[in-house]
Structures are given as C-alpha cells and as structure tokens.
Motif scaffolding. Structure first.
Motif, PDB file in Angstrom:
ATOM      1  N   PHE A  37      40.911  17.913  -6.512  1.00 22.39           N
ATOM      2  CA  PHE A  37      41.416  18.539  -5.291  1.00 22.39           C
ATOM      3  C   PHE A  37      42.423  19.645  -5.607  1.00 22.39           C
ATOM      4  CE2 PHE A  37      44.205  18.589  -1.508  1.00 22.39           C
ATOM      5  CZ  PHE A  37      43.250  18.955  -0.570  1.00 22.39           C
ATOM      6  N   VAL A  38      43.344  19.372  -6.512  1.00 23.55           N
ATOM      7  CA  VAL A  38      44.349  20.369  -6.900  1.00 23.55           C
ATOM      8  C   VAL A  38      43.680  21.563  -7.575  1.00 23.55           C
ATOM      9  CG1 VAL A  38      46.337  20.798  -8.396  1.00 23.55           C
ATOM     10  CG2 VAL A  38      46.250  18.735  -7.011  1.00 23.55           C
ATOM     11  N   GLN A  39      42.691  21.308  -8.422  1.00 25.39           N
ATOM     12  CA  GLN A  39      41.967  22.397  -9.085  1.00 25.39           C
ATOM     13  C   GLN A  39      41.233  23.251  -8.056  1.00 25.39           C
ATOM     14  OE1 GLN A  39      42.068  23.517 -12.112  1.00 25.39           O
ATOM     15  NE2 GLN A  39      40.565  25.103 -11.707  1.00 25.39           N
ATOM     16  N   ALA A  40      40.636  22.623  -7.059  1.00 23.88           N
ATOM     17  CA  ALA A  40      39.929  23.365  -6.017  1.00 23.88           C
ATOM     18  C   ALA A  40      40.892  24.234  -5.215  1.00 23.88           C
ATOM     19  CB  ALA A  40      39.190  22.399  -5.096  1.00 23.88           C
ATOM     20  N   LEU A  41      42.110  23.748  -5.012  1.00 23.04           N
ATOM     21  CA  LEU A  41      43.097  24.512  -4.245  1.00 23.04           C
ATOM     22  C   LEU A  41      43.701  25.660  -5.043  1.00 23.04           C
ATOM     23  CD1 LEU A  41      45.052  21.715  -2.415  1.00 23.04           C
ATOM     24  CD2 LEU A  41      43.626  23.456  -1.381  1.00 23.04           C
ATOM     25  N   THR A  42      43.948  25.428  -6.309  1.00 23.05           N
ATOM     26  CA  THR A  42      44.674  26.413  -7.112  1.00 23.05           C
ATOM     27  C   THR A  42      43.789  27.160  -8.094  1.00 23.05           C
ATOM     28  OG1 THR A  42      45.217  24.735  -8.763  1.00 23.05           O
ATOM     29  CG2 THR A  42      46.804  25.076  -6.974  1.00 23.05           C
ATOM     30  N   GLY A  43      42.513  26.859  -8.121  1.00 18.58           N
ATOM     31  CA  GLY A  43      41.621  27.457  -9.113  1.00 18.58           C
ATOM     32  C   GLY A  43      41.084  28.825  -8.751  1.00 18.58           C
ATOM     33  N   HIS A  50      53.488  17.808  -0.835  1.00 19.21           N
ATOM     34  CA  HIS A  50      54.191  16.540  -1.037  1.00 19.21           C
ATOM     35  C   HIS A  50      53.261  15.487  -1.614  1.00 19.21           C
ATOM     36  CE1 HIS A  50      55.914  12.633   0.096  1.00 19.21           C
ATOM     37  NE2 HIS A  50      57.072  13.232  -0.090  1.00 19.21           N
ATOM     38  N   ASN A  51      52.053  15.393  -1.096  1.00 13.43           N
ATOM     39  CA  ASN A  51      51.139  14.333  -1.520  1.00 13.43           C
ATOM     40  C   ASN A  51      50.424  14.618  -2.833  1.00 13.43           C
ATOM     41  OD1 ASN A  51      51.650  12.622   0.638  1.00 13.43           O
ATOM     42  ND2 ASN A  51      50.204  13.705   1.932  1.00 13.43           N
ATOM     43  N   TYR A  52      50.081  15.876  -3.095  1.00 11.72           N
ATOM     44  CA  TYR A  52      49.242  16.173  -4.253  1.00 11.72           C
ATOM     45  C   TYR A  52      49.959  16.884  -5.398  1.00 11.72           C
ATOM     46  CZ  TYR A  52      45.350  14.731  -1.399  1.00 11.72           C
ATOM     47  OH  TYR A  52      44.502  13.989  -0.638  1.00 11.72           O
ATOM     48  N   LEU A  53      51.128  17.425  -5.164  1.00 19.18           N
ATOM     49  CA  LEU A  53      51.818  18.172  -6.205  1.00 19.18           C
ATOM     50  C   LEU A  53      53.178  17.593  -6.589  1.00 19.18           C
ATOM     51  CD1 LEU A  53      50.990  21.743  -4.863  1.00 19.18           C
ATOM     52  CD2 LEU A  53      49.799  20.475  -6.656  1.00 19.18           C
ATOM     53  N   LYS A  54      53.897  17.037  -5.639  1.00 15.68           N
ATOM     54  CA  LYS A  54      55.240  16.525  -5.898  1.00 15.68           C
ATOM     55  C   LYS A  54      55.188  15.241  -6.713  1.00 15.68           C
ATOM     56  CE  LYS A  54      59.460  15.139  -3.557  1.00 15.68           C
ATOM     57  NZ  LYS A  54      60.099  14.862  -2.273  1.00 15.68           N
ATOM     58  N   PRO A  55      56.018  15.123  -7.741  1.00 16.03           N
ATOM     59  CA  PRO A  55      56.029  13.893  -8.547  1.00 16.03           C
ATOM     60  C   PRO A  55      56.491  12.687  -7.732  1.00 16.03           C
ATOM     61  CG  PRO A  55      57.235  15.656  -9.645  1.00 16.03           C
ATOM     62  CD  PRO A  55      56.918  16.142  -8.273  1.00 16.03           C
ATOM     63  N   PHE A  56      55.884  11.562  -8.005  1.00 19.41           N
ATOM     64  CA  PHE A  56      56.261  10.298  -7.371  1.00 19.41           C
ATOM     65  C   PHE A  56      57.337   9.659  -8.236  1.00 19.41           C
ATOM     66  CE2 PHE A  56      55.689   5.730  -6.565  1.00 19.41           C
ATOM     67  CZ  PHE A  56      55.777   5.726  -5.184  1.00 19.41           C
ATOM     68  N   PRO A  74      52.673   6.194 -11.167  1.00 20.37           N
ATOM     69  CA  PRO A  74      51.781   7.280 -10.742  1.00 20.37           C
ATOM     70  C   PRO A  74      52.471   8.643 -10.821  1.00 20.37           C
ATOM     71  CG  PRO A  74      51.769   5.482  -9.167  1.00 20.37           C
ATOM     72  CD  PRO A  74      52.859   5.198 -10.144  1.00 20.37           C
ATOM     73  N   ARG A  75      51.695   9.674 -11.099  1.00 21.50           N
ATOM     74  CA  ARG A  75      52.264  11.017 -11.227  1.00 21.50           C
ATOM     75  C   ARG A  75      52.527  11.668  -9.884  1.00 21.50           C
ATOM     76  NH1 ARG A  75      48.822  14.559 -15.030  1.00 21.50           N
ATOM     77  NH2 ARG A  75      47.878  14.736 -13.011  1.00 21.50           N
ATOM     78  N   THR A  76      51.689  11.432  -8.873  1.00 21.02           N
ATOM     79  CA  THR A  76      51.868  12.055  -7.562  1.00 21.02           C
ATOM     80  C   THR A  76      51.891  10.980  -6.479  1.00 21.02           C
ATOM     81  OG1 THR A  76      49.522  12.302  -7.138  1.00 21.02           O
ATOM     82  CG2 THR A  76      50.605  14.116  -8.317  1.00 21.02           C
ATOM     83  N   HIS A  77      52.257  11.387  -5.264  1.00 23.40           N
ATOM     84  CA  HIS A  77      52.275  10.459  -4.137  1.00 23.40           C
ATOM     85  C   HIS A  77      50.868  10.004  -3.774  1.00 23.40           C
ATOM     86  CE1 HIS A  77      56.567  10.773  -2.903  1.00 23.40           C
ATOM     87  NE2 HIS A  77      56.475  11.861  -3.642  1.00 23.40           N
ATOM     88  N   ALA A  78      49.870  10.883  -3.930  1.00 25.02           N
ATOM     89  CA  ALA A  78      48.486  10.505  -3.632  1.00 25.02           C
ATOM     90  C   ALA A  78      48.015   9.404  -4.575  1.00 25.02           C
ATOM     91  CB  ALA A  78      47.575  11.730  -3.748  1.00 25.02           C
ATOM     92  N   GLU A  79      48.361   9.514  -5.841  1.00 23.23           N
ATOM     93  CA  GLU A  79      47.984   8.477  -6.809  1.00 23.23           C
ATOM     94  C   GLU A  79      48.677   7.157  -6.479  1.00 23.23           C
ATOM     95  OE1 GLU A  79      48.755  10.036 -10.700  1.00 23.23           O
ATOM     96  OE2 GLU A  79      47.674  11.871 -10.224  1.00 23.23           O
ATOM     97  N   ALA A  80      49.920   7.230  -6.034  1.00 21.12           N
ATOM     98  CA  ALA A  80      50.641   6.012  -5.658  1.00 21.12           C
ATOM     99  C   ALA A  80      50.006   5.354  -4.438  1.00 21.12           C
ATOM    100  CB  ALA A  80      52.100   6.341  -5.370  1.00 21.12           C
ATOM    101  N   ALA A  81      49.367   6.161  -3.589  1.00 22.57           N
ATOM    102  CA  ALA A  81      48.700   5.620  -2.403  1.00 22.57           C
ATOM    103  C   ALA A  81      47.339   5.031  -2.723  1.00 22.57           C
ATOM    104  CB  ALA A  81      48.557   6.716  -1.349  1.00 22.57           C
ATOM    105  N   GLY A  82      46.877   5.203  -3.971  1.00 20.35           N
ATOM    106  CA  GLY A  82      45.624   4.592  -4.374  1.00 20.35           C
ATOM    107  C   GLY A  82      44.464   5.555  -4.560  1.00 20.35           C
TER     108      GLY A  82
END
Length: 126
Positions: free
Chosen positions: A80-86, A47-53, A63-71
């Motif tokens: 972070f996403v690259q580390a998780l899915t890389g 929800h925070n790192y992948l779902k569009p805001f 912002p593209r994601t909820h994390a970006e909207a949170a600052g």
C-alpha cells in the motif's frame, strides 16, 4: 489500553494535538468541509501507514506501524505504501472506494452557507 474507548480517545487526542481546526476552542473550525475531509483522510493515512507504532505491549519486537499493530499483514502495508509513494498515479475509475472515501475524493461534502460547487479538476475524476 484496557479501556474499551481507548482507540477512540487516542485518535481524538491525536487529531486535537496535530490539526489546528480540531482544537477544542470555539473559534477553530474548517471553513471548507470538503477540504477538511481531505486533510483528515491524509492525516489518518499517514498515521496508520507511515507513523511508527511506539506502544509496547510485550518486551522485544513490536509492530513498525499502527496498521501492523491493528493486524494488517506487513506485506500488505508495504504494498500500500509503495503504491502511494511509488509515483503511480491513482485513478478514480481504477479504485474501489467506500462511499465515504468516494464522497471525499469527489469533494461532495457540503459546507453550510456555501452555494457555489467545489472545484474539481477533470483529471481527478478520470
């Protein structure tokens, strides 16, 4: 958005909408607390790192994601996403986790009425 409890109400609504064991009905619950915490952690991560805001505060770009909207800066979210899915495997010994996340990783959440310990593969604790 002006409600001080907006973020709390929002995530409560999202959890009840998307996760079957969080519905308001009395028969919906996790049979295994440790596994439920794992699912909740993965849901919040997605929800925070992948779902569009999709909430627009102003006209124009948003912002593209909820994390970006949170600052959280865009480059940190992408890292972070690259580390998780890389394809890089996460090791517990190389991670700095909060006590709650460590407890979730090690499946130390106790299920009431269950006496047998949770199964954790040895590689998960490496």
């Amino acid at each position: 958005l002006s409600n001080p409890l907006f973020s709390s109400n929002y995530i409560d609504r999202e959890l009840r909408k998307d996760l079957a064991h969080h519905h308001r009905e009395t028969v919906c619950f996790n049979r295994n607390v440790a596994n439920g915490m794992m699912r909740l952690s993965l849901y919040l991560l997605g929800h925070n790192y992948l779902k569009p805001f999709r909430i627009r505060a102003h006209k124009g770009t948003h912002p593209r994601t909820h994390a970006e909207a949170a600052g959280i800066p865009v480059h940190l979210v992408q890292h972070f996403v690259q580390a998780l899915t890389g394809g890089i495997r996460a090791f517990l010994s190389r991670c700095t986790l909060s006590e709650t996340m460590r407890r979730t990783w090690e499946k130390r959440w106790k299920t009431p009425g269950k006496t047998k310990a949770e199964y954790i593969p040895k590689y998960a604790l490496a």
